[in-house]
Design a protein around this motif. Structure first.
Motif, mmCIF file in Angstrom:
data_model
loop_
_atom_site.group_PDB
_atom_site.id
_atom_site.type_symbol
_atom_site.label_atom_id
_atom_site.label_comp_id
_atom_site.label_asym_id
_atom_site.label_seq_id
_atom_site.Cartn_x
_atom_site.Cartn_y
_atom_site.Cartn_z
ATOM 1 N N LEU A 119 0.828 -1.208 0.000
ATOM 2 C CA LEU A 119 0.000 0.000 0.000
ATOM 3 C C LEU A 119 0.860 1.256 0.000
ATOM 4 C CD1 LEU A 119 -2.909 -0.926 2.432
ATOM 5 C CD2 LEU A 119 -3.055 -0.605 -0.020
ATOM 6 N N SER A 120 2.070 1.143 -0.517
ATOM 7 C CA SER A 120 2.923 2.325 -0.595
ATOM 8 C C SER A 120 2.332 3.290 -1.626
ATOM 9 C CB SER A 120 4.337 1.925 -0.987
ATOM 10 O OG SER A 120 4.319 1.246 -2.222
ATOM 11 N N PRO A 121 2.697 4.577 -1.562
ATOM 12 C CA PRO A 121 2.108 5.534 -2.509
ATOM 13 C C PRO A 121 2.261 5.090 -3.959
ATOM 14 C CG PRO A 121 3.278 6.704 -0.816
ATOM 15 C CD PRO A 121 3.514 5.256 -0.559
ATOM 16 N N PHE A 122 1.198 5.302 -4.686
ATOM 17 C CA PHE A 122 1.108 4.709 -6.023
ATOM 18 C C PHE A 122 1.108 5.817 -7.060
ATOM 19 C CE2 PHE A 122 -1.784 2.446 -9.148
ATOM 20 C CZ PHE A 122 -0.800 1.614 -9.600
ATOM 21 N N MET A 123 0.053 6.579 -7.081
ATOM 22 C CA MET A 123 -0.023 7.717 -7.986
ATOM 23 C C MET A 123 0.677 8.935 -7.381
ATOM 24 S SD MET A 123 -1.543 7.122 -10.798
ATOM 25 C CE MET A 123 -2.264 5.642 -11.458
ATOM 26 N N LEU A 124 0.646 9.012 -6.062
ATOM 27 C CA LEU A 124 1.219 10.170 -5.374
ATOM 28 C C LEU A 124 2.728 9.999 -5.228
ATOM 29 C CD1 LEU A 124 -1.443 10.638 -2.569
ATOM 30 C CD2 LEU A 124 -1.326 11.758 -4.778
ATOM 31 N N PRO A 125 3.445 11.077 -4.899
ATOM 32 C CA PRO A 125 4.887 10.962 -4.686
ATOM 33 C C PRO A 125 5.222 9.957 -3.591
ATOM 34 C CG PRO A 125 4.217 13.264 -4.725
ATOM 35 C CD PRO A 125 2.977 12.461 -4.797
ATOM 36 N N ASP A 126 6.438 9.449 -3.627
ATOM 37 C CA ASP A 126 6.818 8.384 -2.698
ATOM 38 C C ASP A 126 6.733 8.799 -1.240
ATOM 39 O OD1 ASP A 126 7.219 6.655 -4.702
ATOM 40 O OD2 ASP A 126 9.395 6.868 -4.810
ATOM 41 N N ASP A 127 6.891 10.103 -0.979
ATOM 42 C CA ASP A 127 6.883 10.542 0.417
ATOM 43 C C ASP A 127 5.526 11.127 0.826
ATOM 44 O OD1 ASP A 127 7.005 12.673 -1.214
ATOM 45 O OD2 ASP A 127 8.591 13.752 -0.171
ATOM 46 N N ALA A 128 4.502 10.850 0.064
ATOM 47 C CA ALA A 128 3.199 11.452 0.351
ATOM 48 C C ALA A 128 2.598 10.867 1.613
ATOM 49 C CB ALA A 128 2.255 11.237 -0.818
ATOM 50 N N THR A 129 2.104 11.749 2.494
ATOM 51 C CA THR A 129 1.417 11.279 3.689
ATOM 52 C C THR A 129 -0.017 11.788 3.712
ATOM 53 O OG1 THR A 129 2.283 13.203 4.807
ATOM 54 C CG2 THR A 129 3.486 11.152 5.121
ATOM 55 N N TYR A 130 -0.437 12.460 2.643
ATOM 56 C CA TYR A 130 -1.764 13.062 2.608
ATOM 57 C C TYR A 130 -2.680 12.254 1.700
ATOM 58 C CZ TYR A 130 0.883 14.849 -1.334
ATOM 59 O OH TYR A 130 1.703 14.933 -2.421
ATOM 60 N N HIS A 131 -3.969 12.507 1.806
ATOM 61 C CA HIS A 131 -4.950 11.769 1.016
ATOM 62 C C HIS A 131 -5.867 12.780 0.336
ATOM 63 C CE1 HIS A 131 -3.358 8.257 2.881
ATOM 64 N NE2 HIS A 131 -3.615 8.741 4.078
ATOM 65 N N PRO A 132 -5.575 13.124 -0.906
ATOM 66 C CA PRO A 132 -6.182 14.328 -1.509
ATOM 67 C C PRO A 132 -7.685 14.260 -1.748
ATOM 68 C CG PRO A 132 -4.800 13.160 -3.088
ATOM 69 C CD PRO A 132 -4.551 12.532 -1.768
ATOM 70 N N LEU A 133 -8.278 13.085 -1.825
ATOM 71 C CA LEU A 133 -9.713 13.089 -2.125
ATOM 72 C C LEU A 133 -10.586 13.157 -0.875
ATOM 73 C CD1 LEU A 133 -10.312 10.855 -5.244
ATOM 74 C CD2 LEU A 133 -10.504 13.301 -5.033
ATOM 75 N N LEU A 134 -9.957 13.228 0.288
ATOM 76 C CA LEU A 134 -10.747 13.504 1.483
ATOM 77 C C LEU A 134 -11.225 14.948 1.397
ATOM 78 C CD1 LEU A 134 -8.616 11.804 4.256
ATOM 79 C CD2 LEU A 134 -10.703 10.963 3.195
ATOM 80 N N LYS A 135 -12.460 15.170 1.829
ATOM 81 C CA LYS A 135 -13.059 16.489 1.616
ATOM 82 C C LYS A 135 -12.360 17.578 2.408
ATOM 83 C CE LYS A 135 -16.373 15.541 -1.258
ATOM 84 N NZ LYS A 135 -16.460 16.155 -2.572
ATOM 85 N N ASP A 136 -11.704 17.205 3.523
ATOM 86 C CA ASP A 136 -11.048 18.244 4.317
ATOM 87 C C ASP A 136 -9.601 18.452 3.894
ATOM 88 O OD1 ASP A 136 -10.137 15.859 5.221
ATOM 89 O OD2 ASP A 136 -11.033 16.006 7.212
ATOM 90 N N PHE A 137 -9.193 17.862 2.781
ATOM 91 C CA PHE A 137 -7.825 18.072 2.290
ATOM 92 C C PHE A 137 -7.718 19.439 1.641
ATOM 93 C CE2 PHE A 137 -4.998 17.981 -1.418
ATOM 94 C CZ PHE A 137 -3.786 17.739 -0.800
ATOM 95 N N LYS A 138 -6.712 20.188 2.085
ATOM 96 C CA LYS A 138 -6.461 21.490 1.468
ATOM 97 C C LYS A 138 -5.057 21.477 0.891
ATOM 98 C CE LYS A 138 -10.236 23.859 2.485
ATOM 99 N NZ LYS A 138 -11.073 22.664 2.301
ATOM 100 N N ALA A 139 -4.959 21.795 -0.374
ATOM 101 C CA ALA A 139 -3.654 21.740 -1.038
ATOM 102 C C ALA A 139 -2.762 22.884 -0.584
ATOM 103 C CB ALA A 139 -3.842 21.804 -2.542
#
Lengths: 237, 375
Positions: A217-237
């Protein structure tokens, strides 16, 4: 060899949730369109009558008040009051007519019209039974289409949606499972359908859902060091 | 003189090494990396690593209105943009119950099929180039140019079309376009004959594709493979027939199927699909009615609460759009299920034990478009 929608729906029955909260309930309080147009109409009517709100309130209950403040108010107030009322009356009538009755809430096992939804069958299964549901579809010769997630922050829920299709009959089946948002855990179906491997990994990327038993389950589409989950509604870029 | 024996690090007979194919490599048709664990010339394990050009289209869908997201869909698979916008437009029309005038549907079919041919031509040319033949891609681009010119005239763009609108298309086609489409069909057929002489019967090409990269129908089912990959494995599945959309059920065309399951079968499926697209264009051009091209659409589009799915058959397979609305002006969720993504999932299993050069032939036969995988 292909199974009918009704038959499949019956086989899904034991896997489905017993009762379900409709999502998104945020919309449910809304379908009272009738009082809505009346309220702004009244608001516009009030400032229109030049002599302020007093006149309207007096006119509303004519029997109680008339004798005491009689001198200036009653006669002019009585005449403007019915005017806005008459103007208001046809207004709400127009928007009320096209308002369709709200559709019935979907059942745990719901058969849809394909022309309307693009789906034949949609089932909300117990989150512990997603693998069984995949096995059931596997035995009937379904192919995996997609796995994805959905975030419902108000309800503190995450949904996992599994799409399937049948090559011969063209039947489309989807089932969904709800899990707690603060501890999103669900079993992987990649042992049944290896094609789910990537879909689940992507869903983990975007929603942070932990697919128990998944090989990587390592990051796949996201960068290797990603710790965020962008499709959560409270995600702010 | 005594030469000291080399100190063995492990068992030399079972030693493997890891190499990276890509992310910048001509054979991956874009920015895709494949981590290869090699046993000599043979692949022990091949892990595709996508995501280098990930743009998060699905999140973009959530923070703009339905209409504003429409141009995004043509940037997913830039080679068959028409069919991609068709899927999104179709999903919104289905959810909002919008009527599409019949002439607009005909225009959609003609432009989609032209786009499919141009997409297959690129796939065809690039594939042969991967295998070392440089000439075909020049022929392919020559023919594709004719299609692009035609489509440019009606849509205003050459690659990332945003021509379809909710409830219709944005501009009407004229007589000239219909005539040029009609003239293109016999031209393309003549060229197909030439292609067959040039490539299909070519012994060097056949040695590189026949029996290479077997993908069984069962494997396709387990991995959700679609498009020509699926039809090259003997499964007669085409979204235009299985989940008929637009007016495809009014046309007479066949679904080409080959049972060999190898790269050659996938090649032949694509060649036959060009012919079938020609047939559809021919019928649609002959029958296209006069009339409006745009149906009634509310100025502020709000979709009823709930999910709607809509799939189209793109150049590379099944593209599914799953839109979710909470009743607002923006989508609540847009799920884009793309064909190259699912077709690539089976690469790891299918390439096991293959020679590296053959695996590249297999990968080329999947006809990958990388933005389509990464989205």
């Amino acid at each position: 060899m292909s199974i009918s929608v009704e038959q499949l729906a019956k086989e899904f029955e034991p896997l489905a949730v017993k009762e379900m909260v409709q999502l998104p309930p945020a919309i449910v309080p809304k379908p009272a369109p009738a009082p809505k147009p009346a309220a702004p109409a009244a608001a516009t009517a009030a400032p229109k009558s030049a002599t302020p709100a007093e006149g309207a309130s007096i006119a509303a209950k004519p029997a109680a008040a008339p004798a005491a403040p009689s001198v200036s108010a009653p006669v002019p107030a009585a005449t403007p009051a019915p005017k806005p009322a008459a103007a208001v009356a046809p207004k709400p009538a127009a928007p009320v007519v096209p308002a369709a009755p709200p559709p019935p809430p979907p059942k745990p096992v719901q058969i849809w019209k394909f022309e309307e939804k693009g789906l034949h069958l949609e089932v909300t299964v117990e989150s512990t039974k997603v693998v069984e549901a995949a096995q059931l579809l596997d035995t009937h010769g379904f192919a995996i289409d997609a796995v994805t997630g959905m975030d419902w922050p108000k309800q503190e829920l995450l949904e996992v949606i599994y799409d399937f299709l049948h090559f011969e009959s063209g039947m489309r089946v989807a089932y969904r499972a709800r899990i707690a948002r603060n501890d999103p855990k669900i079993a992987t179906i990649s042992k049944v359908f290896p094609g789910a491997d990537w879909h689940e990994r992507e869903t983990h990327d975007f929603f942070g859902i932990n697919f128990v038993g998944h090989r990587d389950l390592s990051p796949f589409m996201l960068p290797d060091d990603a710790t965020y989950h962008p499709l959560l509604k409270d995600f702010k870029a | 003189m005594n030469i000291p024996p080399l100190t063995p690090v492990g068992d030399p007979a079972n030693e493997t090494f890891t190499i990276n194919l890509g992310p910048q490599h001509p054979a991956t048709h874009g920015v895709l990396r494949v981590k290869l664990e090699m046993d000599g010339e043979f692949i022990k394990n091949a892990q595709p690593v996508p995501g280098y050009i990930h743009r998060m289209h699905e999140k973009m869908g959530e923070n703009r209105t339905w209409a504003q997201f429409l141009p995004n869909t043509s940037r997913i698979d830039y080679l068959s943009a028409m069919t991609y916008t068709h899927a999104f437009v179709g999903a919104v029309e289905k959810a909002a119950k919008l009527e599409v005038p019949i002439r607009a549907e005909y225009i959609r079919v003609i432009t989609s099929e032209l786009n499919r041919i141009s997409s297959h031509l690129v796939g065809w040319g690039a594939w042969i180039m991967d295998l070392g033949g440089f000439t075909p891609i020049l022929y392919a681009f020559d023919d594709r140019e004719k299609i692009l010119d035609m489509l440019e005239e009606v849509t205003g763009s050459r690659l990332t079309y945003c021509y379809y609108r909710f409830g219709g298309v944005c501009d009407d086609v004229d007589e000239k376009f219909i005539r040029s489409a009609q003239e293109f069909v016999p031209y393309m057929r003549k060229r197909l004959e030439m292609y067959k002489k040039l490539v299909t019967g070519n012994i060097i090409f056949r040695k590189r594709v026949e029996g290479i990269g077997p993908i069984s129908a069962e494997m396709c089912r387990k991995y959700g493979a679609c498009g020509p990959v699926l039809r090259g494995s003997g499964v007669k599945y085409d979204v235009r027939r299985a989940e008929p959309y637009s007016i495809y059920n009014q046309f007479d065309f066949e679904i080409p199927v080959y049972n060999e399951c190898d790269s050659m079968a996938r090649y032949l499926v694509r060649m036959d699909e060009i012919e079938q697209s020609c047939r559809i264009i021919e019928q649609a051009c002959a029958k296209i009615p006069e009339g409006p091209i745009q149906g009634k659409v509310p100025r502020v589009l709000k979709l009823p609460v709930g999910d709607t799915c809509f799939a189209t058959e793109c150049g590379r397979g099944r593209f599914l759009v799953r839109v979710t609305s909470d009743g607002g002006e923006n989508p609540y969720r847009v799920r884009l299920r793309t064909p190259c993504f699912t077709n690539l999932t089976l690469f790891e299993e299918a390439s096991e034990g293959m020679m590296l050069a053959d695996a590249l032939s297999l990968m080329a036969s999947l006809d990958l478009v990388i933005p389509d995988i990464d989205r």
